[in-house]
Design an enzyme around this catalytic site. Structure first.
Site, short mmCIF file in Angstrom:
data_model
loop_
_atom_site.label_atom_id
_atom_site.label_comp_id
_atom_site.label_asym_id
_atom_site.label_seq_id
_atom_site.Cartn_x
_atom_site.Cartn_y
_atom_site.Cartn_z
N ALA A 74 9.32 2.10 -11.25
CA ALA A 74 9.14 1.28 -10.21
C ALA A 74 7.72 0.94 -9.95
O ALA A 74 7.07 2.08 -9.66
CB ALA A 74 10.29 1.42 -9.21
N ASP A 75 7.60 -0.22 -9.25
CA ASP A 75 6.12 -0.49 -8.77
C ASP A 75 6.46 -1.41 -7.62
O ASP A 75 6.99 -2.50 -7.74
CB ASP A 75 5.25 -1.04 -9.69
N THR A 76 5.72 -1.14 -6.55
CA THR A 76 6.10 -2.33 -5.20
C THR A 76 4.73 -2.62 -4.79
O THR A 76 3.65 -1.84 -4.64
CB THR A 76 6.76 -1.32 -4.20
N THR A 110 9.27 -5.56 -5.74
CA THR A 110 9.33 -4.42 -6.46
C THR A 110 9.95 -4.58 -7.89
O THR A 110 10.95 -5.43 -8.00
CB THR A 110 10.20 -3.18 -5.72
N GLY A 111 9.22 -4.38 -8.83
CA GLY A 111 9.47 -4.20 -10.29
C GLY A 111 10.06 -3.13 -10.60
O GLY A 111 9.55 -1.99 -10.19
#
Length: 194
Positions: A74-76, A110-111
């Site tokens: 995840a990346d935010t 978020t991805g």
């Protein structure tokens, strides 16, 4: 509930705490990758690509990976206007980010990537957050007490004192903390993982 081997591609204590809410056993492994955005791509593509890179970096670290292994990356990021605000480089940048967000609304995106064998599902979630104004003294107090240098946009919605300035959110609260749990769970269910 699940016989899968879930691996969280992160050492973020916040993401670990969030994933524990799903009550699915998991392990966490740091994903050491370059998280620099590609300026030629939209924010949504960047965060999904980074999430997938994290998942793929972690699968390479595993000594044993089976068909039951699922990696979650995840990346935010915080997006103000069209500008993504990542983690601040230091106090001055943290202050500038927080000052910019005051009395306005912004998006937290978020991805995430779910990687199982050759199958990789990527998606993202967006939450709108509106801040009440903070004085310079309040911004400094927040930075001094919370040290928000590892947080996108230089703040954590769950931090003490920040609760005094969150006027409104529209969307998933957990997404702002770092994982859009209901969205991730829904995708896992669709994939037959839970």
């Amino acid at each position: 509930m699940s016989k899968l081997n879930i691996v969280l591609a992160s050492q973020s204590p916040r993401r670990r705490e969030l994933l524990e809410l799903m009550q699915i056993p998991f392990t966490a492994i740091a994903a050491d990758i370059d998280e620099t955005f590609n300026p030629d791509l939209p924010v949504t593509r960047n965060i999904m690509d980074i999430a997938e890179k994290k998942a793929r970096a972690v699968i390479k670290k595993l000594t044993k990976s089976t068909a039951d292994t699922v990696i979650l990356g995840a990346d935010t990021t915080v997006v103000f206007g069209n500008k993504p605000l990542g983690k601040p480089s230091g106090r001055e940048e943290a202050y500038a980010m927080l000052a910019e967000l005051q009395g306005t609304s912004h998006k937290v995106m978020t991805g995430f990537a779910l990687l199982q064998g050759t199958l990789c599902h990527t998606d993202y979630a967006t939450t709108l957050v509106e801040f009440s104004p903070m004085t310079g003294k309040e911004i400094n107090h927040y930075i001094d007490t919370q040290q928000p240098f590892d947080k996108a946009g230089a703040y954590g919605i769950q931090d003490p004192f920040m609760s005094c300035f969150i006027r409104r959110i529209e969307g998933c609260y957990y997404n702002v903390v770092g994982l859009p749990l209901s969205h991730i769970y829904s995708v896992m269910r669709t994939m037959g993982l839970v």
